[in-house]
Each structure stands twice: as C-alpha cells, then as structure tokens.
Design an enzyme around this catalytic site. Structure first.
Site, short mmCIF file in Angstrom:
data_model
loop_
_atom_site.label_atom_id
_atom_site.label_comp_id
_atom_site.label_asym_id
_atom_site.label_seq_id
_atom_site.Cartn_x
_atom_site.Cartn_y
_atom_site.Cartn_z
CE1 TYR A 98 -3.28 2.82 0.75
CE2 TYR A 98 -3.30 2.20 3.06
CZ TYR A 98 -3.74 3.00 2.04
OH TYR A 98 -4.66 3.97 2.31
CG HIS B 61 -4.66 6.92 0.49
ND1 HIS B 61 -5.30 5.71 0.46
CD2 HIS B 61 -5.24 7.64 -0.51
CE1 HIS B 61 -6.22 5.68 -0.49
NE2 HIS B 61 -6.20 6.85 -1.09
CE1 TYR C 81 -2.07 6.81 6.69
CE2 TYR C 81 -2.99 5.58 4.85
CZ TYR C 81 -3.17 6.34 5.99
OH TYR C 81 -4.43 6.63 6.43
NE ARG D 29 -20.67 9.48 -4.41
CZ ARG D 29 -21.81 9.87 -4.97
NH1 ARG D 29 -22.90 9.18 -4.84
NH2 ARG D 29 -21.86 10.98 -5.66
NE ARG E 81 -17.95 7.37 -1.18
CZ ARG E 81 -17.70 8.50 -1.78
NH1 ARG E 81 -18.23 9.62 -1.32
NH2 ARG E 81 -16.92 8.55 -2.85
CB CYS F 24 -24.63 11.94 2.87
SG CYS F 24 -24.74 10.30 3.64
CB CYS G 87 -20.25 5.63 5.69
SG CYS G 87 -19.85 6.40 4.10
CB CYS H 105 -25.00 3.52 5.79
SG CYS H 105 -25.59 3.85 4.12
FE1 SF4 Z 1 -23.38 6.49 0.85
FE2 SF4 Z 1 -24.34 5.58 3.13
FE3 SF4 Z 1 -21.92 6.62 3.06
FE4 SF4 Z 1 -24.03 8.22 2.74
S1 SF4 Z 1 -23.52 7.06 4.55
S2 SF4 Z 1 -22.13 8.18 1.52
S3 SF4 Z 1 -25.42 6.84 1.68
S4 SF4 Z 1 -22.58 4.78 2.01
#
Ligand code: SF4
Ligand code: ADP
Length: 674
Positions: free
Chosen positions: A169, A172, A174, A294, A317, A343, A346, A358
C-alpha cells in the site's frame, strides 16, 4: 455464474494471479470505525457484503506492526496470532459466501503518532505527524531491514488468516509514499534520488511478499493514477512507476491523489468522475485493474467494463449503502438497489472513531450486535399502525412494518412524501439525497398493505379517532427562529425581527435578498449550502461562524475544504470565530468569540442556522386526549433532531421492534479478560 440479463459481463470470473474472483464486484479496502477492537462486528459486516454478491471483500488499513498505530482512528492490525484469529473470523465468513478476502497491509510512517503503542514513529526522514506534536525517526538501513521483516511476517500471518489477496500500500501519504515522494525523500542512499531508487522500498516489499506467500495468495498494489501531487510524485512519474513495476503485482487497485476528491461527496463529485484520471492504467498493464467512482448505476458499471476503463467495479460506499447491490443486479432487481447518496456520513463516523453507519442502510454496523440483515425482514405480524409524518423516519418505519405484514396507514400534511429529504434535496448540490425517499417509496409501492395519504394534516382528534393498534409519530422538527443553540443557550431577544429567517423559510421559498448575515451555529452543511443558494439568488452574504472554519463539522465528512473553497469562490464574506449577537433590520452586531469585542455590519436580513425544536404538539395532544402512551411511539426528528441517518435508523428500529414487546440487552463487541 450464468447471468441472463444485459449485465452478464459484470458477472464474469476474473483471474487475479493465483486466485479467481467469482465476479467483477470488488469491495475495496475501506475504513469502518470498527477496528481491531470489534472483530465480530467487522466480520459480520464484511460477511454480509460477500453474501450480497461482492466477489472480493477487503479489510480496511491493517497495521503490520506497533510502530504504525493510528489511534484514535480505528484500524485493524495483524501484529500477532490473536489478530490472526480475529481476522480469520472475517475471511472465513467471506469465504462461506464464495467471495475472496483481501487484506490491506499498512504502515503509517510519519503520518501517525503511535498514541497507544508509544513506539517511535518512522519516516523516510524526520517529519511531523498529521496532527500531533510528534516527529518521526528517520529510518536508516537497519530500520528499513526491520520494516521489510515486519511486512513479510505480516504477509505470512495474513496468509494463515486465510486471506486470498494481500496488498502492498504505497498511497495516501503513508510510509511507502514518503519514500516515493521527491519532496519528502531526501535520502542520498540507494532509497533516494531518481524514481527507481525512491521506488526501491515498494519494489522490495512486493518481492518480499511474493517470496513469503508464494503462489498461495495474489498481490495487489494500491496506486494513485495521477501521482501524489506534483512536488511528491507527478502524474508522469506515477505513469512511469506503474509501467516499471507492472510485472510484479497481480492486480492494480487504482485511486487518485486527492483524497477529498476520491472520497468526494455528491455535493462536489458525481458518479464515475475519476474516469479521466484512471482510465490510462488499463492501457499500461495486462494485470486486472480495479477503480472506484461511487458506482451505483449498473449501466455505468457495464459501460466502465465494456469500454475497458476497469476490470473490477470497485466500491466502498455503494457496498455500504447496499451490500446486496451485486445480487440485485444479477437477479434483475434494479429498482430495489439502495443507492448511496454520497453524504459521507459513513466516513464521518470512522473519523469520529465510531463504527460506521449509513444514511441509506440502517442495518450497517448492526449485523452482529442486533442481527439485522439488510434484506431479510421476517413477515411476522398482522396488526395495524398509523404513522404520522412521511419524512425519512416515517417512510422507513412504513417500509419495514409493511414488510412485516402490518396494515400501515401513513399520513403527511405535505403534498409530497419525503419530509426534510425532499425539501433539502432542492438545495444546491443535494439532489442525490432524494434517493433516501425514492428507495423507500419504491419499496412501499410494492406493498399493498401500506397506504400513503398525502395532503393529510392530522390533528390529535384525527389520530385518536383512527382505528389502529399502534401509532407512530414522525412529525419532524423546525429550525428555531430565536437563536438558541450552541452559542446562545437561550432565546435572543435582539433577534426578534421580521427580517429574521430560518432554513425552513428558505426551504418554503421565502428567500431574503440584499445584505444577508448568515449565522452558522450548526457547523454542518445547512448554512454553507444556504449561503450558496443566496449568492446564486443575488444576495450579498456574510457567513458568520463561531468555529474557526466554515462548515467545520464537514471535516468529518471530508467536505470542509471543498465547502470553504466554494464559499470563497462564490465571494461570500466569511467571518470565523465570531457570533451574531443582535439584529435590528439595518445592521447586525457581531462579537469575537475570544474577546467579546463587538462590531457592527450592515444587514438587511439575518438567517439563523442554530438548532431545531422537535414538533411535539401532536404527541402532547394525543396524551391530553387520554391516548395510552404505550400505544404511541415517537421517532426521528420529532423525538430527537439529528442527522438523516438517525431518522432512518429510528424508523428502521421502530419497524423491527413494534409489537414484539422485547427490548433485549445488546451484546457488546469488546475484549473480555479470559
Ligand atoms: Fe453512501 Fe451511506 Fe456513506 Fe451516505 S452514509 S455516503 S449513503 S454509504
Ligand atoms: P424526520 O426526519 O424525523 O423523518 P421530517 O421533518 O423529515 O422528519 O418529516 C416530518 C414530516 O411530518 C413532514 O413531512 C411533515 O409534513 C409531517 N408532519 C408534521 N406534522 C404533521 C401532522 N400533524 N400531520 C401530518 N403530517 C405532519
């Protein structure tokens, strides 16, 4: 697996060196906030994703040695045999569903502070940690030899923990990226200087890992397609590095240099928006490539594969919002996909050192503790329920209760369902949030026993006269008009003016103009987003916050930088460490939060984003009517104003619990003295 729909190509098997992934759905390493201390929570969560069809399921960053301790952020570790046992729980569970398990071996280098282990931190040279007053020890050759031994030992432990894919890795920020960096790496030995030398440690670690695990595991390298920023590793150098090292790994996991963009929220980044930067890697290598973006649309995924951008649909996500996303595509249940809304709640929980939750998927993080499954709801009831309020809390409760077999009537005064989600999704950048409503309306539309009544304001008498076994009140909350919140403990008499507005006014279309002072005592997205709306509407906005940065809580959602940059670009006057103390229709008085020194600014209007007041009137009216409080349950913002994720969670919990009469004590995932 033979998949008889147009997305069949997403279900091709793909060879990764010595192992074969059952399909192209790849849950890339992602933080969970669960860390090494919650192994059962972690294993159950990852297993659910494998069950939902993710062909590869990886850990988060996994520390190889106590000299890499990211406390207070929760990481996993593979320091010893106890860690092996705990991580085996995850790999076993993942294997039970036919998926491959990957592990991201990690050394934090100078970035971390080793707050718990108290070991000295190590760096390519002595550099300050990310946040603490700690500098790393500059590694000499003996340190490098030791690091290689630790990495090799960790790879062997990873193999014995049952992992199929082992990561090296170098991204990022590190340790390995310090070596790759022109700016950080000032060594004059064989590990410094030209790209080949700076890449020597990475090359050695890949070779050591191969040597350790032989052909039993695949080796993945997580690499940034556009380097690490020009002064560290330019885009051209990243290109050359990938070409140079290509014979070594079995898979390239490709990210980009700017983590704010890689983890960009939907306010700032669209689906598949990394494509232009990552696409070239496939032309450089014959090894399989995984990229993220995403991805929630199966058409976008298919297009990525068909156009040769990537071999695997990488996701963090989307796999959190819908662990069953692959299975739903496989089975043609596209309309059942619970799409991530971007959003970053998470991520915020990981950054707050709490298990991730989430907004879209309330079962996330509750797979072990509560035994919640994202798709399975037992059909166990025949009772009836009236829900007042079709915001996120009410809709989620209706959805779950409907699936359990309840006859559900859900009423809302508004002409549209969705409550705050519908209203807020019309604010700049928040359109994807409407998915919270749309998923639930989609599910409810398939449940004949759920009836939705819009334009139906319910009085206490209406509710009392309604024949239902249970009553759920989900009437939401309202932004306060009197300034009470974090800074002002009580109502501010000086704010009592017709030209004082709240977010609710603006969501109702009552938008102030001219010189507007916007007081952000909330510190999340609402005030910055309103500033954006007002600037677009031609107002002149002075944004005032008691914090040192605009939208300071958005740091946790990885949005703060983009938020402040956007306000600056829009020409918003940003006043930090400042409180609004009074307003008279012509001017506002502002005070420094440190000295209390006041100054006056011209203002035609004041917008207060301070705190919210639960809508309690209906519930209190029901008690006055003599309704048995045991039949009534309040959920969401009318009980406790909070983030949308909390309203969904409250609705889900009520949906699961109503009529069961049981509130069992939850198991706790924690080390116990043997
Ligand atoms: Fe997506 Fe859920 Fe994270 Fe919002 S909380 S960015 S809906 S995975
Ligand atoms: P939450 O986030 O808790 O779901 P919201 O504010 O999003 O809360 O939604 C609350 C919903 O309740 C709104 O759509 C509002 O129109 C509705 N509502 C509030 N009071 C009543 C009432 N007396 N009768 C019907 N609907 C109501």
């Amino acid at each position: 697996m033979q998949v008889n729909n147009r997305y069949g190509a997403l279900f091709d098997k793909v060879r990764i060196g010595p192992v074969i992934a059952p399909n192209r759905f790849y849950q890339v390493p992602h933080c969970t906030g669960m860390g090494y201390a919650r192994p059962q929570t972690l294993a159950a969560m990852r297993a659910t994703k494998a069950e939902g069809g993710w062909g590869v399921v990886c850990t988060e960053y996994c520390s190889i040695h106590p000299s890499s301790d990211d406390a207070p952020y929760p990481y996993v570790s593979i320091w010893d045999d106890d860690d092996v046992r705990n991580l085996s729980a995850m790999s076993d569970a993942v294997h039970q569903h036919g998926a491959l398990a990957g592990i991201e071996l990690w050394h934090g280098g100078s970035y971390v502070a080793n707050l718990v282990s108290r070991e000295p931190t190590l760096g390519v040279r002595s550099m300050p940690s990310r946040t603490d007053p700690v500098q790393s020890h500059p590694m000499d050759r003996a340190d490098i030899r030791a690091l290689r031994e630790w990495h090799r030992a960790a790879a062997l432990r990873a193999r014995s923990a049952g992992f199929d894919i082992i990561y090296v890795y170098p991204t990022h920020g590190y340790l390995i990226s310090e070596f790759l960096s022109r700016a950080s790496n000032m060594r004059i030995d064989e590990y410094g200087g030209n790209l080949e030398n700076r890449a020597r440690l990475l090359r050695e670690l890949i070779a050591d890992t191969r040597d350790a695990v032989g052909d039993s595991c695949a080796i993945a390298v997580r690499m940034s397609a556009d380097g690490h920023g020009d002064m560290h590793l330019s885009a051209d150098e990243a290109h050359d590095l990938i070409a140079m090292l290509d014979p070594l790994p079995d898979l390239w996991d490709i990210v980009i240099s700017d983590y704010n963009e890689e983890m960009g929220s939907s306010r700032f980044m669209r689906e598949a928006s990394l494509e232009n930067r990552v696409a070239y890697v496939k032309s450089l290598t014959g090894k399989p490539v995984v990229t993220v973006g995403r991805f929630t649309s199966p058409d976008t995924m298919l297009s990525q594969v068909k156009r040769g951008i990537t071999d695997f649909i990488g996701a963090a996500r989307p796999s959190i919002a819908d662990p069953f996303l692959p299975a739903k595509i496989r089975d043609g249940q596209i309309e059942d996909i619970r799409e991530c809304i971007g959003c970053n709640i998470c991520y915020a929980h990981n950054t707050r050192a709490a298990p991730l939750r989430c907004t879209q998927n309330p079962t996330m993080g509750e797979e072990w503790r509560r035994g919640w499954h994202p798709e399975r709801i037992a059909r166990d009831s025949t009772g009836s329920v009236l829900i007042v309020g079709a915001g996120p809390a009410g809709l989620e409760a209706a959805h779950i209760l409907g699936k359990r077999g309840f006859a559900v009537s859900i009423a809302d005064a508004a002409s549209e369902a969705g409550g705050r989600v519908t209203r807020e999704s019309r604010l700049p950048g928040l359109a994807e949030w409407a998915r919270v409503r749309d998923y639930r309306l989609g599910q409810i539309s398939k449940l004949p026993q759920v009836s939705l009544y819009l334009g139906s304001r319910m009085s206490a008498a209406d509710v009392c006269g309604f024949d239902a076994d249970h009553i759920v009140i989900a009437t939401g909350s309202a932004w306060r008009r009197d300034g009470a919140g974090r800074w002002h403990d009580t109502a501010v008499a000086e704010f009592n003016h017709d030209a004082v507005f709240t977010p609710d006014d603006i969501l109702d279309g009552r938008v102030p103009s001219g010189r507007v002072v916007l007081f952000d005592d909330d510190h999340y997205y609402m005030a910055p987003v309103i500033a954006e709306l007002l600037m677009h509407a031609g107002a002149n906005v002075t944004y005032v916050t008691t914090e040192g940065k605009a939208g300071s809580w958005s740091y946790y959602t990885q949005e703060q930088q983009a938020t402040q940059r956007q306000l600056i670009e829009l020409g918003v006057d940003i006043q930090v460490s400042t409180a609004v103390m009074g307003f008279d229709g012509k001017s506002a008085s502002l005070a420094c939060v440190y000295t209390a020194r006041q100054r006056i600014v011209a203002a035609d209007a004041l917008v207060l984003v301070t705190s919210r007041e639960p809508h309690a009137v209906l519930y209190e009216g029901l008690l006055e009517c003599g309704l048995d409080a045991g039949r009534i349950r309040r959920i969401g913002d009318c009980y406790q104003p909070s983030i949308i994720a909390a309203a969904i969670y409250a609705g889900h919990k009520a949906g699961r619990e109503l009529g069961t009469g049981q509130q069992s004590q939850l198991p706790r995932d924690r080390p116990v003295i043997a």
